[in-house]
Design a protein around this motif. Sequence first.
Motif, short mmCIF file in Angstrom:
data_model
loop_
_atom_site.label_atom_id
_atom_site.label_comp_id
_atom_site.label_asym_id
_atom_site.label_seq_id
_atom_site.Cartn_x
_atom_site.Cartn_y
_atom_site.Cartn_z
N ARG A 40 0.81 -1.21 0.00
CA ARG A 40 0.00 0.00 0.00
C ARG A 40 0.85 1.26 0.00
NH1 ARG A 40 -5.32 -0.83 0.96
NH2 ARG A 40 -5.75 1.24 1.82
N TYR A 41 1.94 1.25 0.75
CA TYR A 41 2.80 2.43 0.89
C TYR A 41 4.24 2.03 0.61
CZ TYR A 41 -1.41 4.23 3.09
OH TYR A 41 -2.70 4.61 3.33
N PRO A 42 4.65 2.11 -0.66
CA PRO A 42 5.97 1.61 -1.07
C PRO A 42 7.11 2.58 -0.75
CG PRO A 42 4.79 2.43 -2.97
CD PRO A 42 3.84 2.54 -1.81
N PHE A 43 7.25 2.89 0.52
CA PHE A 43 8.36 3.73 0.99
C PHE A 43 8.57 3.40 2.47
CE2 PHE A 43 4.41 6.16 1.10
CZ PHE A 43 4.33 6.55 2.43
N ALA A 44 9.57 3.98 3.06
CA ALA A 44 9.97 3.64 4.43
C ALA A 44 9.08 4.38 5.43
CB ALA A 44 11.44 3.97 4.65
N LEU A 45 8.03 3.71 5.89
CA LEU A 45 7.11 4.33 6.85
C LEU A 45 7.79 4.64 8.17
CD1 LEU A 45 3.71 2.44 6.39
CD2 LEU A 45 4.04 4.91 6.26
N ASP A 46 8.85 3.92 8.51
CA ASP A 46 9.52 4.13 9.79
C ASP A 46 10.59 5.22 9.74
OD1 ASP A 46 8.06 2.20 11.22
OD2 ASP A 46 9.31 0.60 10.42
N ASN A 47 10.84 5.74 8.54
CA ASN A 47 11.77 6.86 8.40
C ASN A 47 10.94 8.15 8.43
OD1 ASN A 47 13.28 9.02 7.06
ND2 ASN A 47 14.80 7.44 6.58
N THR A 48 11.05 8.89 9.53
CA THR A 48 10.19 10.06 9.74
C THR A 48 10.27 11.04 8.59
OG1 THR A 48 10.41 9.84 12.13
CG2 THR A 48 9.68 11.97 11.30
N GLN A 49 11.47 11.34 8.12
CA GLN A 49 11.63 12.34 7.09
C GLN A 49 10.99 11.89 5.77
OE1 GLN A 49 15.69 13.55 6.55
NE2 GLN A 49 15.21 15.11 5.03
N ILE A 50 11.26 10.64 5.39
CA ILE A 50 10.67 10.12 4.15
C ILE A 50 9.15 10.00 4.29
CG2 ILE A 50 10.52 8.08 2.67
CD1 ILE A 50 13.50 7.62 3.21
N ARG A 51 8.71 9.43 5.42
CA ARG A 51 7.27 9.24 5.65
C ARG A 51 6.50 10.55 5.55
NH1 ARG A 51 6.39 8.46 11.57
NH2 ARG A 51 6.51 10.73 11.43
N ASP A 52 7.00 11.57 6.26
CA ASP A 52 6.27 12.84 6.27
C ASP A 52 6.19 13.45 4.88
OD1 ASP A 52 6.14 12.34 8.95
OD2 ASP A 52 7.21 14.15 9.59
N ALA A 53 7.29 13.40 4.15
CA ALA A 53 7.31 13.99 2.81
C ALA A 53 6.37 13.24 1.87
CB ALA A 53 8.74 13.98 2.26
N GLU A 54 6.38 11.90 1.93
CA GLU A 54 5.55 11.10 1.04
C GLU A 54 4.06 11.27 1.34
OE1 GLU A 54 6.24 9.21 -1.52
OE2 GLU A 54 8.43 9.12 -1.48
N LEU A 55 3.70 11.27 2.61
CA LEU A 55 2.28 11.34 2.96
C LEU A 55 1.71 12.75 2.76
CD1 LEU A 55 2.18 9.07 6.15
CD2 LEU A 55 1.44 8.51 3.83
N ARG A 56 2.54 13.75 2.88
CA ARG A 56 2.05 15.11 2.64
C ARG A 56 1.93 15.43 1.15
NH1 ARG A 56 6.08 17.63 7.22
NH2 ARG A 56 4.78 17.12 9.04
N SER A 57 2.70 14.74 0.33
CA SER A 57 2.64 14.93 -1.13
C SER A 57 2.52 13.56 -1.78
CB SER A 57 3.89 15.66 -1.62
OG SER A 57 4.06 16.90 -0.97
#
Length: 804
Positions: free
Chosen positions: A211-228
């Motif tokens: 569902r979410y093909p990125f590192a959900l546990d990496n705060t910086q990556i997670r925040d950037a991906e979910l906001r955009s």
Amino acid sequence: MITIKDKQILIDGQARVILAGEIHYFRLKRAEWQDRITKLKEAGCNAVASYIPWLCHEQYEGRVDLEGRTLPELDLGAFIDLCKDNGLYFFVRPGPFIMAEMKNEGLPFWLYTKHPEIVPLSWDGQPVPTHTVDYLAPTFLQEVRRWYSHVMGIIAPRLYTRGGNIIAVQLDNEVGMLSWVSNRPDLTTNVLADFTGWLKHHYTSAALKTRYPFALDNTQIRDAELRSPKENFATALRHDLGYYMRDRFARYVSTLRSYAEEFGVTGVPFIINVHGTDAGRGLSFPIGISQLYEAYTRVPGYIAGSDHYLGELQISNFQDLYLMNAFMDAVNLPDQPLTSVEFESGDGDYGGSNSSRHDPSTTDFKIRMCMAQGNKLLSYYLFSGGINYLLPELVHDGNDRIAFTGERHGFAAPVNPEGKINYSYWPLARANKAISAVADKLATMYEEHDSLAFAFIPDYYMTEYRYPSSTGMNEIVRSLEASRGRDAWEAVARAMLLACYRFGALDVQNGRLDPQSTPVLVLPSARYMDRALQDKLVNYLQAGGKLLLYGEVPLFDMEGQPANMLARTLGLKPAGAREATHRYFLSLRAEGWAAPRPEVRTDRACFYEPARGEVLLRASGTGEACGFDIQVGQGRAVIISAAYPCDVSLFRTILERLGAQAALDHHCEDNGIFMTTSATATGERLLHILNLDGFDKEIYITEYGQPLFEGRSLLLRRREGLMLPLNLSIGDTRIVYSTAEIAGRTEGTIEFRLTQAQDTIVIVSPQALAPGQDYDVERHGDRQFITPRKSAALDDRLILRLEA
């Protein structure tokens, strides 16, 4: 003791109807309090409601004034006590958010300065444009708990259960509304960390990676991906974010309740208000239900109350209020009653510019419809206007006052800021008098329904958040908005009500659906529908259920993945769609049992190739089919997959062919009449009628084909509402029927409001009527027939006196 049981509000074991009016004590001089309370009592209210603005009571951090030390009008306890001295209940609304056109929605200025981390970021990491906050931010909750420790210290000793007059406490105000109307979900790092935890609880690790093909546990990556969000997971995010926010709001409300209880507030219901009307319509109101229903249905002790601002109630929007009430009832727990905690009253001139002026019937109509559908608490907002005083410290925002409406606030209220009564006061008072006269009956009554229900799908209204750049998100939302509301409400629901159908709503997503309890289901449908719901509808049809599907036949699930099990069961294959333009005049012609019927214009239609069944509608010229009658197992479905107009005759015919008969009929060709009945468990009844048009109508009412009022007709005056008794007892006297409305009761007397040139009142009583100069009495068996000697047009007040 205050309990909520069987959709009733019980105070000391007695079912009550609460009629409250909102008076903002903080916007009035203390010397004016009694005047506004007196006017409220004279208007027939039995309760006062008020927000408690944190902004006013703690203008400087740590300096809380709830006793009137800085301003006399801030003595909250004194105001509540004065209401008690006047024999009034109190409904208290302590925030922390209160809105009410206050600066910062009622939060103190210092809160944002001290805790900038509570201000959310949203899509693309941009700050939100409203004054919302991260509800679950630890620092915000710490400040709220401290605020509650002070304000609940005033509230707790004044609870009804402790000898006071406070009967209900609202938690926050319009939770989630600010982020919805701005399409700016709260996406702070704190929220996204919490969201990630929610995802891990609901999905396996393998599913999450898909569902979410990125590192959900990496705060910086997670925040950037979910906001955009990228398109490959955007529709999944829309779905998950909606479900998560329901849970988040429920946890926030639960936290507020725990604070209130910690500081002594127990034994009274907690109220959650549901927002959503817009521009005089209720089409978006169910978004508020979708956002908040988990907040008030997970555990007992809550009541949900509507906020509605519909302006004039007329033929264009009366179905909105009816559906709003029905949808709220559909998700309520079995004991939860319908209520409205911001019930629009006043003349509608909210800007004070003489640009709007509601008809005097407006509030009366809305009161009557809500009571007919079983509302047990109405809080008139705003009952009294007031003054927005200056802040003690200038903020240089243009007016430096506590609110943004200027010096005067509540221009449109029945009592204006200076205490002057306007024309809207008297219709409100008259409606309250009619309600109060039979309040003991209305307190236990429920609306009677015919054998059908209108489907409510909460997820169809989970459309408050969509990333502006996402094609997938926006396509799903557009389809849901087009199919769930305007066309279905204005065509099907309006036609059903004009055809005198009385119906409730059914949460088909979460509730039980079977042909025994719901013989006929009316379903607004979009191209998208959850797989489990499609399966439920298939099973319903195969077991003998009857379905009117209006809109598109679903072909995808709620995340845009192919899911056409309902279409396959119906034997319908997609065959394209058309929309009208300024050069293409899309028209539909009826055939089969739907004919003969004139060809009609339409805005759009979806076409299907049927494997079986009868075609009812085709596009003129092309012959493409968009209306069908199809047998499914033991059941039957009629599908209208075009924006067909409000043809009362057609929809009545469809429902009758599906087996749903309207018990009531008024036999008036002019339509424009709303009619329903409410009843007690013992069979006492009220007939509720509204003439929505600006001209008089003569009607002849039947029920199950038998005449009411022994066959006599009624004259409905323009924009008039009636609430007529049928088999209703007052003491030992039973009113068999009356064409006059009960207006008051005392020991030995019954007051009526005459409605006809020649009214008829029929009673059965062990007591004879005392002779009177205003009426004649004839006995036929055990019945006494009362005929007034005066016409309602000249004098509409009649008092019957029973002999001792």
